[in-house]
Write an enzyme that holds these catalytic residues in place. Structure first.
Site, PDB file in Angstrom:
ATOM      1  N   HIS A  58      35.329  30.867  39.862  1.00  0.00           N
ATOM      2  CA  HIS A  58      34.031  31.035  39.622  1.00  0.00           C
ATOM      3  C   HIS A  58      34.039  31.870  38.658  1.00  0.00           C
ATOM      4  CE1 HIS A  58      29.982  32.595  41.705  1.00  0.00           C
ATOM      5  NE2 HIS A  58      30.108  31.076  41.208  1.00  0.00           N
ATOM      6  N   ASP A  59      34.395  32.493  38.319  1.00  0.00           N
ATOM      7  CA  ASP A  59      34.660  33.701  37.547  1.00  0.00           C
ATOM      8  C   ASP A  59      34.710  32.980  36.114  1.00  0.00           C
ATOM      9  OD1 ASP A  59      33.428  36.239  39.014  1.00  0.00           O
ATOM     10  OD2 ASP A  59      35.577  36.733  39.068  1.00  0.00           O
ATOM     11  N   ASP A 110      28.801  27.642  41.755  1.00  0.00           N
ATOM     12  CA  ASP A 110      28.393  27.833  43.620  1.00  0.00           C
ATOM     13  C   ASP A 110      28.922  27.221  44.571  1.00  0.00           C
ATOM     14  OD1 ASP A 110      27.742  30.368  42.150  1.00  0.00           O
ATOM     15  OD2 ASP A 110      25.756  30.085  42.471  1.00  0.00           O
ATOM     16  N   GLY A 152      34.088  40.077  44.264  1.00  0.00           N
ATOM     17  CA  GLY A 152      32.860  41.324  43.975  1.00  0.00           C
ATOM     18  C   GLY A 152      33.216  41.102  42.325  1.00  0.00           C
ATOM     19  N   GLY A 163      33.259  42.046  38.192  1.00  0.00           N
ATOM     20  CA  GLY A 163      34.788  42.345  37.930  1.00  0.00           C
ATOM     21  C   GLY A 163      36.016  41.428  37.799  1.00  0.00           C
ATOM     22  N   TYR A 208      39.761  39.664  42.171  1.00  0.00           N
ATOM     23  CA  TYR A 208      38.370  38.624  41.874  1.00  0.00           C
ATOM     24  C   TYR A 208      36.661  38.170  42.821  1.00  0.00           C
ATOM     25  CZ  TYR A 208      41.310  37.488  37.622  1.00  0.00           C
ATOM     26  OH  TYR A 208      42.026  37.938  36.543  1.00  0.00           O
TER      27      TYR A 208
END
Length: 107
Positions: free
Chosen positions: A47-48, A80, A29, A31, A27
């Site tokens: 975070h995604d 963040d 990076g 995509g 996860y």
């Protein structure tokens, strides 16, 4: 934006997000798919998911002022901050972005 996220990671986790997490696990990076490889990869997964809930502005581009009144930008800042704190609190192991074919966990 991504540069601001990098600066926050450097401030909180005392490490470079670009250098250490840009192609880490399933996860970290661009995509993401499969199951997170470890706690640090789960930081990126969370975070995604957090960014996925931000629908009224684009969290990856544009300047975000965290102290402002914009609720969307406040949410980006919180996404963040939580991720940077998570990186600080979890051990870094280098897991490359491979063997990520499993079914993705739901957010």
């Amino acid at each position: 934006n991504l540069w601001q996220f990098e600066m926050l990671i450097m401030k909180i986790a005392l490490t470079s997000g670009f250098m250490f997490y840009s192609s880490y696990g399933c996860y970290c990076g661009w995509g993401g798919h499969g199951r997170p490889k470890d706690a640090s990869d789960r930081c990126c997964f969370v975070h995604d998911c957090c960014y996925g809930k931000v629908t009224t502005c684009n969290p990856k581009f544009g300047v975000v002022v965290c102290g402002g009144d914009d609720p969307c930008k406040k949410q980006i800042c919180e996404c963040d901050r939580v991720a940077a704190t998570c990186f600080r609190d979890n051990k870094y192991w280098f897991y490359g972005a491979k063997x990520c074919q499993e079914e993705s966990d739901p957010c």
